[in-house]
Scaffold this active site. Structure first.
Site, PDB file in Angstrom:
ATOM      1  N   ARG A 245      -1.143  -8.468   2.142  1.00 21.69           N
ATOM      2  CA  ARG A 245      -2.386  -8.127   1.467  1.00 21.69           C
ATOM      3  C   ARG A 245      -2.855  -6.785   2.020  1.00 21.69           C
ATOM      4  O   ARG A 245      -2.670  -6.508   3.214  1.00 21.69           O
ATOM      5  CB  ARG A 245      -3.495  -9.151   1.758  1.00 21.69           C
ATOM      6  N   GLU A 274      -7.491  -2.557  -3.687  1.00 18.11           N
ATOM      7  CA  GLU A 274      -6.680  -2.388  -4.896  1.00 18.11           C
ATOM      8  C   GLU A 274      -7.439  -2.901  -6.122  1.00 18.11           C
ATOM      9  O   GLU A 274      -8.258  -3.812  -5.989  1.00 18.11           O
ATOM     10  CB  GLU A 274      -5.326  -3.108  -4.744  1.00 18.11           C
ATOM     11  N   HIS A 292       1.290  -4.227  -6.585  1.00 19.56           N
ATOM     12  CA  HIS A 292       1.179  -5.664  -6.279  1.00 19.56           C
ATOM     13  C   HIS A 292       2.045  -6.498  -7.246  1.00 19.56           C
ATOM     14  O   HIS A 292       1.530  -7.345  -7.986  1.00 19.56           O
ATOM     15  CB  HIS A 292      -0.291  -6.121  -6.347  1.00 19.56           C
TER      16      HIS A 292
END
Ligand code: DGY
Length: 327
Positions: A245, A274, A292
């Site tokens: 993460r 993000e 991602h």
């Protein structure tokens, strides 16, 4: 008596998913489908959850105590992700809200991607492709985009859960890498032995790493687990890959280390804040950046949705939820 007339549970499907799975859910549930790639704002989520018993969540929704208090009928939250850092689990448990996530189904796909990102950073694939596309490739050169080897190198894994172990297997068995890891708990000897994995302190992990891969869950304790002083321990020839993460790594400190040649390269699939990416990272040539997508193969994204659906179906038919987080 048949229960055909029983009302279907009211469920919010909070983000666009595969149409056939959404259509199937619309048969099983009284479904409110937020059929959009744009996430619901916190206010829209609160409104759409009024009167809903269940939520199919994409993982980005912030599930806070305040939200739960504003939606008292909510009983079940089913995440299609393995990460549940946006859910206040304690607040859910305190209010009797069951929460499930989607582990296992994405392990191998995510490990494949982590490995690819590490290789791309080490062998400078992305950087050299940009060079070629710009028309800068004029001749062969002995050290043109010469990077670091993967085979035989030291693979250092921070976080040795399911995905960490799957990456370790690829490194040890596929590429003859030496595997070291740091994790709160050590693997059992019979798990370590087949891949020759050795537990080391975090400091030793950073110092010895040729290729560091970060796979720890994001919690308050892992915020900036890899910060300036940690990067300073790493070899200048090393690479860092983050598929955990954003927030586990201090992106600004990382960009500085990459720019100053204190770290050779990085591969990042996740970012603090993000989908915004820090401009200092965007300015680095020696970093591979992806949006991602570590779990994003079609079969795996479908399997994640299907597991989230299965958890909801189980919850509303009195069955045990397959991957309940807060029993
Ligand atoms: C997960 O499942 O947590 C992945 O990061 C996908 O978002």
């Amino acid at each position: 008596m048949s229960n055909l007339a029983a009302p279907k549970p009211r469920v919010l499907l909070a983000r666009r998913i595969f149409p056939d799975i959404a259509a199937r859910m619309a048969v099983a549930f009284d479904l409110d489908y937020a059929d959009d790639d744009q996430p619901l704002s916190p206010e829209a989520l609160r409104q759409r959850l009024q009167g809903k018993l269940g939520l199919f969540a994409s993982g980005t929704e912030q599930i806070t105590a305040e939200l739960l208090d504003a939606c008292p009928e909510l009983r079940v939250i089913s995440l299609m992700t393995v990460g549940h850092n946006n859910v206040d689990l304690a607040a859910c448990s305190a209010r009797g809200v069951r929460v499930s996530n989607a582990p296992d189904v994405l392990t191998e796909t995510t490990a494949d991607f982590g490995f690819a990102l590490m290789m791309s950073a080490a062998r400078r694939i992305s950087e050299s492709e940009h060079y070629l596309r710009r028309g800068d490739w004029k001749q062969w050169r002995v050290d043109l985009f010469a990077g670091a080897d993967i085979h035989g190198a030291t693979l250092a894994i921070l976080g040795m859960g399911r995905i960490g172990q799957a990456i370790a297997r690829r490194g040890a068995l596929g590429f003859g890498m030496k595997v070291i890891y740091h994790n709160r708990s050590r693997l059992a000897p019979e798990q370590e032995a087949p891949i020759g994995a050795r537990w080391v302190s975090k400091e030793a992990l950073l110092r010895e790493a040729d290729h560091l891969v970060i796979v720890v869950p994001y919690t308050p304790a892992s915020h900036h687990l890899v910060a300036e002083q940690d990067l300073a321990l790493m070899k200048p020839s090393a690479t860092l890959t983050n598929i955990a993460r954003g927030g586990v790594v201090d992106d600004v400190a990382l960009a500085r280390a990459l720019q100053q040649g204190r770290l050779a390269a990085a591969g990042l699939d996740v970012f603090e804040g993000e989908p915004q990416v820090h401009p200092d990272l965007l300015a680095c040539v020696n970093v591979v950046l992806t949006p991602h997508i570590a779990s994003a193969s079609v079969p795996t994204r479908r399997a994640m949705c299907e597991l989230a659906e299965a958890n909801l179906r189980a919850a509303f038919s009195g069955q045990p939820m397959p991957t309940l987080l807060n029993p």
